[in-house]
Design a protein around this motif. Structure first.
Motif, PDB file in Angstrom:
ATOM      1  N   UNK A   1      -2.211   6.001  -4.289  1.00  0.00           N
ATOM      2  CA  UNK A   1      -3.146   5.016  -5.142  1.00  0.00           C
ATOM      3  C   UNK A   1      -2.664   3.589  -4.653  1.00  0.00           C
ATOM      4  N   UNK A   2      -3.377   3.071  -3.776  1.00  0.00           N
ATOM      5  CA  UNK A   2      -2.990   1.552  -3.382  1.00  0.00           C
ATOM      6  C   UNK A   2      -1.651   2.196  -2.489  1.00  0.00           C
ATOM      7  N   UNK A   3      -0.753   1.292  -2.828  1.00  0.00           N
ATOM      8  CA  UNK A   3       0.692   1.492  -2.139  1.00  0.00           C
ATOM      9  C   UNK A   3       1.520   2.600  -3.125  1.00  0.00           C
TER      10      UNK A   3
ATOM     11  N   UNK B   1      -8.424  21.122   7.225  1.00  0.00           N
ATOM     12  CA  UNK B   1     -10.042  21.102   6.425  1.00  0.00           C
ATOM     13  C   UNK B   1      -9.762  21.689   5.306  1.00  0.00           C
ATOM     14  N   UNK B   2     -10.663  21.171   4.268  1.00  0.00           N
ATOM     15  CA  UNK B   2     -10.325  21.786   2.778  1.00  0.00           C
ATOM     16  C   UNK B   2      -9.213  21.479   1.972  1.00  0.00           C
ATOM     17  N   UNK B   3      -8.519  20.293   2.491  1.00  0.00           N
ATOM     18  CA  UNK B   3      -7.171  19.892   1.724  1.00  0.00           C
ATOM     19  C   UNK B   3      -7.810  19.269   0.659  1.00  0.00           C
ATOM     20  N   UNK B   4      -7.408  19.460  -0.782  1.00  0.00           N
ATOM     21  CA  UNK B   4      -7.748  18.761  -2.006  1.00  0.00           C
ATOM     22  C   UNK B   4      -7.136  17.409  -1.956  1.00  0.00           C
ATOM     23  N   UNK B   5      -7.972  16.374  -2.119  1.00  0.00           N
ATOM     24  CA  UNK B   5      -7.357  14.961  -2.402  1.00  0.00           C
ATOM     25  C   UNK B   5      -7.236  14.921  -3.905  1.00  0.00           C
ATOM     26  N   UNK B   6      -5.843  14.585  -4.151  1.00  0.00           N
ATOM     27  CA  UNK B   6      -5.538  14.561  -5.731  1.00  0.00           C
ATOM     28  C   UNK B   6      -6.343  13.329  -6.224  1.00  0.00           C
ATOM     29  N   UNK B   7      -6.660  13.545  -7.629  1.00  0.00           N
ATOM     30  CA  UNK B   7      -7.528  12.567  -8.297  1.00  0.00           C
ATOM     31  C   UNK B   7      -6.761  11.085  -8.276  1.00  0.00           C
ATOM     32  N   UNK B   8      -7.564  10.060  -8.094  1.00  0.00           N
ATOM     33  CA  UNK B   8      -7.142   8.796  -8.128  1.00  0.00           C
ATOM     34  C   UNK B   8      -6.576   8.475  -6.705  1.00  0.00           C
ATOM     35  N   UNK B   9      -6.559   9.444  -5.726  1.00  0.00           N
ATOM     36  CA  UNK B   9      -5.879   8.909  -4.460  1.00  0.00           C
ATOM     37  C   UNK B   9      -7.058   8.134  -3.649  1.00  0.00           C
ATOM     38  N   UNK B  10      -6.416   7.151  -2.866  1.00  0.00           N
ATOM     39  CA  UNK B  10      -7.117   6.316  -2.168  1.00  0.00           C
ATOM     40  C   UNK B  10      -6.580   6.051  -0.893  1.00  0.00           C
ATOM     41  N   UNK B  11      -5.377   6.271  -0.727  1.00  0.00           N
ATOM     42  CA  UNK B  11      -4.683   6.183   0.745  1.00  0.00           C
ATOM     43  C   UNK B  11      -3.914   7.226   1.237  1.00  0.00           C
ATOM     44  N   UNK B  12      -3.403   7.345   2.425  1.00  0.00           N
ATOM     45  CA  UNK B  12      -2.360   8.097   2.851  1.00  0.00           C
ATOM     46  C   UNK B  12      -1.224   7.151   3.200  1.00  0.00           C
ATOM     47  N   UNK B  13      -0.153   7.529   2.688  1.00  0.00           N
ATOM     48  CA  UNK B  13       1.073   6.747   2.931  1.00  0.00           C
ATOM     49  C   UNK B  13       2.166   7.277   3.849  1.00  0.00           C
ATOM     50  N   UNK B  14       2.691   6.646   4.780  1.00  0.00           N
ATOM     51  CA  UNK B  14       3.874   7.097   5.560  1.00  0.00           C
ATOM     52  C   UNK B  14       5.050   6.541   5.157  1.00  0.00           C
ATOM     53  N   UNK B  15       6.217   6.993   4.450  1.00  0.00           N
ATOM     54  CA  UNK B  15       7.431   6.454   4.397  1.00  0.00           C
ATOM     55  C   UNK B  15       8.595   6.768   5.266  1.00  0.00           C
ATOM     56  N   UNK B  16       9.106   5.876   6.074  1.00  0.00           N
ATOM     57  CA  UNK B  16      10.268   6.311   6.943  1.00  0.00           C
ATOM     58  C   UNK B  16      11.485   6.969   6.024  1.00  0.00           C
ATOM     59  N   UNK B  17      11.886   7.940   6.627  1.00  0.00           N
ATOM     60  CA  UNK B  17      13.155   8.488   5.963  1.00  0.00           C
ATOM     61  C   UNK B  17      14.293   8.985   6.648  1.00  0.00           C
ATOM     62  N   UNK B  18      15.450   9.085   6.202  1.00  0.00           N
ATOM     63  CA  UNK B  18      16.481   9.831   6.801  1.00  0.00           C
ATOM     64  C   UNK B  18      17.345  10.350   5.644  1.00  0.00           C
ATOM     65  N   UNK B  19      18.620  10.981   5.945  1.00  0.00           N
ATOM     66  CA  UNK B  19      19.359  11.717   5.176  1.00  0.00           C
ATOM     67  C   UNK B  19      19.819  10.869   4.033  1.00  0.00           C
TER      68      UNK B  19
END
Length: 116
Positions: A64-66, A91-109
């Protein structure tokens, strides 16, 4: 070393710096190909962080935003030889209520970047 000189070989230990990634993805894009309301499907395209040697993956979240909505729904492994990553969303993946974006967070261990 002693009064006779130094040894020809040295002992060593590789240092592993404990730190979360210092940079996130450069950009994230998504075009919804699912025609049903409240559902998504298509490809998430991630342009990785420039010179990100400390990234092992990009975790994808609904947002939802960031702000993250729940837990990561996908993890895209980082490849040191790649800059652009494409990850399918079924296809047919439910969008959670209130979601407006897809976010990508870089990660490591050691954890994730604080912001996408």
């Amino acid at each position: 070393a002693n009064s006779d000189g130094e040894s020809a070989t040295a002992a060593f230990q590789v240092i592993s710096d404990v730190a979360v990634p210092t940079a996130g993805a450069s950009t994230v894009s998504f075009a919804d190909a699912d025609i049903d309301a409240g559902e998504a499907g298509g490809a998430v395209v991630i342009v990785g962080a420039n010179g990100a040697i400390d990234v092992t993956a990009y975790n994808l979240y609904w947002g939802a935003g960031l702000a993250k909505q729940g837990t990561a729904f996908q993890s895209v492994l980082h490849d040191a030889n790649a800059i652009v990553y494409t990850s399918p969303v079924a296809l047919d993946t439910p969008i959670p209520p209130g979601s407006t974006h897809i976010l990508a967070f870089a990660t490591n261990s050691f954890g994730e970047v604080a912001t996408p």
